[in-house]
Design a protein around this motif. Structure first.
Motif, short mmCIF file in Angstrom:
data_model
loop_
_atom_site.label_atom_id
_atom_site.label_comp_id
_atom_site.label_asym_id
_atom_site.label_seq_id
_atom_site.Cartn_x
_atom_site.Cartn_y
_atom_site.Cartn_z
N GLN A 26 0.83 -1.21 0.00
CA GLN A 26 0.00 0.00 0.00
C GLN A 26 0.86 1.25 0.00
N THR A 30 1.22 4.18 -2.86
CA THR A 30 0.94 5.59 -2.52
C THR A 30 2.10 6.49 -2.91
N ARG A 33 2.26 6.93 -6.66
CA ARG A 33 1.21 7.82 -7.16
C ARG A 33 1.55 9.28 -6.87
N ARG A 721 -12.07 0.92 0.50
CA ARG A 721 -11.43 2.04 -0.20
C ARG A 721 -10.75 3.00 0.78
N LEU A 722 -11.36 3.16 1.95
CA LEU A 722 -10.73 4.00 2.97
C LEU A 722 -9.49 3.33 3.54
N LYS A 725 -6.68 3.96 1.35
CA LYS A 725 -6.13 5.31 1.49
C LYS A 725 -5.22 5.44 2.70
N MET A 727 -6.17 4.82 5.93
CA MET A 727 -6.87 5.27 7.13
C MET A 727 -6.86 4.19 8.20
N ALA A 763 -5.81 -3.16 0.36
CA ALA A 763 -5.45 -2.04 -0.52
C ALA A 763 -5.12 -2.53 -1.92
#
Length: 774
Positions: A26, A30, A33, A721-722, A725, A727, A763
């Motif tokens: 994950q 990130t 990206r 989805r969270l 991210k 979370m 993720a």
């Protein structure tokens, strides 16, 4: 100075850190990206958390994206800022024999190229790195920079990403003898390197999980711990972790000195701080769990640090990754990793200020408890409940400090009493009673403090169903209250004595007690006690069939709540009014009252309040002939009661309605259908159960969200989805406006449905779903 080159096609020359990289999918995605969107990304975090390895892994993944090279420059051993450009020129293998300035040589070499430069360990050269990075990005349009640092470089082009510790095992008793988290996999892999054949087995699994949890998933700590398996078993290692700074060392000559021990790591961070930051670090170490800025100002200011300086010093410690910033439900909070806290406490002890800081700490949370009690009835009530939950570790530590000093035990008992609503509205009921009983044992003097603590502990005992113990405590409290003329104490004793009378089917005695309690609390102006007494009086009148009196008592209580912006007592009083309105046959209004009560208590995560509202909603459905809905609600309420392990706790007088409802629905549906429907209700996810009880659309229904062939519900897909991210469960709960326990349940169900064992896998699954258009 040392450097390593990441060649675009020759992966065999990659640094050793990549040969056994574990997890971080994950985080890798990130960083990739964000680096595609920004020209510079800085990975921040405390020493040993894995910033360097993550940067190297990302660099490895991006070699094809940067055809002109991906270059890694290790700066830890570079002490002089003026040598920074030289270090980069050397790392890029630029051979220039001219006398031109090194920066000119470097920019000329990079001009027109698509290159990634990785600057590792910038924290001790922050200003020099910031100036150079800004100049390079200006001079070379296609250049990208990936940096690692314990604090940001703070230039315009920079994006920062905090690197978290590795995912920890859930500790949920999975029977499989395999590693189930990134932290466990890293530990097992490093252990195998020093003890060939090492594996996580059923026999050592619990010890390995606890080692990973104790070390908080910090990769360096896990690796240093694994080395000790040469001479210790996993169980022996766990037993010795208390002395982690002494134990977790390595004699390797190939590792940088600052990586030799955890102490060396933290020493290095300490050296980066200025004098006042070091002082604040030591003082903050007295906190258990997290803290907010107000707590830091109250406890840490003075003796060399002005209160107005705290905010800037906290910011500095956050930038240096000494403090970790967390989004709380109502305010930003900060915390220290255990290894950093222990280091700070050693420094605090050396300073000679430890006793002073501990007294400040204790007194701050004593005041916090008193302030929360004073604001119990009013618009800030929920905010106080939330704040106390966040500070529970600190409250516990403050109570421990009070009880450790016999001369201070009475103050500790008073503090535990002030926290009554914290104990009963959250997960700490048993702990609250323990603190009160410990204080009562240490404070036998029959004074006002003891009288108040006795009725407080008595109420908790009633909630727990321990009526005999409650009765004994209330009798002693009454005697002290009468002797000292304590009207407030007499009012609460009357209230809780009435509750015991109701539980023993002594309705007339209960009503007499409640009326006395109402009168006493009106005299003292205690609104919380008054509304509680009116609520119980309304229920008692309702059971006696005195409808007008029941409604009048409940409506008076609701009016008092509305006049003062109070929510929690109002929710319970609406529940009581709903019982009487249901008895009168107004099912629509009764349902509306119970649903409003349920909505508030669910938001507060008050399971008792949720359970009693679900009870009455089931009765309403059964009375209206909607037997399937009633059976589903029976299943939902059974699970809630099971969660709090106290069916109809404090509301034993409602048991006949409870039994009558189940008998009616069972007779209407038949045993088999009744059982199946109840089980279906009990298996509903929390948010679906809430939506059903409130007669709202299910969060798992409707076209948006999950793909048709997805195993997840719409809400589970949203949660996934969270998770993708980055979370935490608490952040997810805040985003979705649900309880943290609900968010945790969603994540566990997602893991189970997808057959995964880590959030990183979730993720990755989300990314794959998005890539395929699902």
């Amino acid at each position: 100075m040392s450097s390593n080159v990441l060649h675009r096609r020759r992966t065999s020359n990659l640094p050793a850190e990549l040969t056994s990289f574990v997890g971080r999918r994950q985080e890798i995605d990130t960083v990739r990206r964000v680096l595609s969107e920004s020209r510079m990304v800085t990975l921040t975090g405390p020493g040993g958390v894995g910033k360097t390895r993550l940067a190297l892994k990302v660099a490895d993944c991006l070699q094809r994206v940067f055809p002109d090279g991906v270059w890694f420059i290790e700066l830890a051993s570079l002490d002089r800022p003026e040598l920074l450009v030289h270090a980069i020129v050397e790392a890029l293998e630029i051979r220039d024999r001219s006398s031109r300035p090194p920066f000119e040589v470097l920019t000329e070499h990079l001009d027109g190229s698509r290159t990634l430069i990785v600057l590792d360990n910038c924290e001790h050269l922050v200003q020099a790195c910031a100036v150079l990075a800004d100049a390079l990005l200006t001079a070379v349009p296609e250049l990208r920079i990936l940096a690692t640092s314990r604090q940001p470089l703070t230039i315009f082009a920079e994006r920062t990403l905090a690197v978290p510790p590795l995912a920890l095992p859930g500790g949920n008793g999975r029977p499989l003898a395999t590693a189930t988290s990134d932290a466990m996999r890293l530990f097992a892999e490093r252990a195998q390197a020093v003890v060939p054949g090492f594996a996580v087995t059923d026999e050592n699994r619990d010890a390995v999980e606890r080692i990973c949890q104790r070390l908080e998933g910090i990769p360096l700590a896990l690796e240093l711990a694994a080395v000790r398996l040469r001479v210790l078993s996993a169980h022996e290692l766990l037993d010795r972790l208390d002395d982690r700074f002494r134990l977790l060392t390595t004699r390797s000559q190939t590792v940088l000195p600052r990586h030799q021990t955890l102490r060396a790591l933290v020493d290095w961070s300490h050296a980066l701080c200025d004098e006042k930051e070091r002082l604040l670090w030591a003082r903050i170490s007295v906190f258990n769990g997290g803290l907010d800025l107000a707590a830091a100002e109250a406890v840490c200011a003075g003796d060399g640090i002005a209160e107005e300086e705290i905010v800037d010093l906290v910011a500095g410690l956050v930038e240096k990754s000494v403090l970790t910033r967390e989004e709380g439900p109502s305010a930003v909070r900060y915390r220290l990793l255990d290894v950093i806290r222990e280091y700070g406490r050693e420094r605090l002890a050396e300073s000679g200020q430890e006793a002073t800081l501990r007294r400040r700490y204790r007194d701050h949370y004593r005041r916090l408890a008193a302030d929360a009690c004073a604001n119990l009835f009013g618009p800030s009530q929920v905010e106080w409940f939330t704040r106390l939950r966040a500070d529970h570790p600190n409250l516990r530590a403050a109570l421990e400090h009070h009880h450790a000093d016999p001369d201070d035990a009475a103050t500790g008992l008073s503090m535990a009493t002030d926290l009554l609503y914290h104990w009963i509205s959250s997960y700490y009921l048993g702990e609250g009673r323990d603190w009160l009983e410990q204080g009562l044992a240490a404070c036998p003097r029959p004074d006002a403090v003891r009288a108040r603590a006795l009725w407080t502990c008595g109420w908790i005992a009633i909630i727990q169903g321990d009526l005999d113990a409650a009765e004994s405590m209330l009798e002693e409290s009454r005697a002290i209250g009468q002797r000292l003329g304590l009207t407030s104490v007499q009012g609460y004793v009357a209230l809780y004595t009435g509750m015991i009378a109701v539980s023993r089917d002594q309705a007339e005695a209960a009503i007499a007690c409640y009326r006395e309690a109402v009168a006493k609390h009106r005299t003292t102006g205690d609104l919380a006690g008054l509304v509680l007494s009116l609520m119980r009086l309304a229920l008692a009148y309702s059971l006696r069939g005195e409808s007008e009196r029941a409604v009048a008592a409940a409506e008076e209580g609701i009016a008092e709540c509305d006049a003062h912006g109070e929510g929690w007592h109002k929710a319970y009083t609406m529940f009581a009014l709903g019982v009487e309105v249901w008895r009168q046959g107004d099912l629509r209004r009764a349902a509306s009252l119970e649903q409003e009560s349920l909505r508030f208590n669910h938001a507060l995560d008050d399971r008792l309040g949720v359970a009693v509202a679900e009870e009455v909603l089931a009765w309403i459905a059964a009375t209206g002939g909607n037997h399937e809905r009633a059976a589903l609600l029976i299943g939902i309420r059974r699970r809630t009661w099971q969660a709090i392990r106290a069916p109809l706790s404090g509301y034993g007088n409602l048991v006949p309605y409870h039994d009558e409802c189940e008998a009616r629905v069972r007779a209407a549906l038949g045993d088999e259908a009744f059982g199946a429907t109840v089980r279906r209700g009990a298996s509903m996810p929390d948010d679906e159960a809430l939506a059903y009880a409130l007669e709202q659309p299910s969060p798992s229904s409707g076209p948006p969200g999950a793909a048709p062939d997805s195993p997840l519900t719409r809400r589970e897909t949203e949660v996934a989805r969270l998770v993708a991210k980055g979370m935490s469960n608490r952040q997810i709960a805040t985003a979705l406006v649900v309880a943290e326990r609900t968010a945790e349940g969603h994540v566990e169900r997602i893991l189970h449905k997808l057959g995964f064992h880590s959030r990183t896998q979730i993720a990755r699954w989300v990314i794959e779903q998005e890539e395929t258009g699902n």
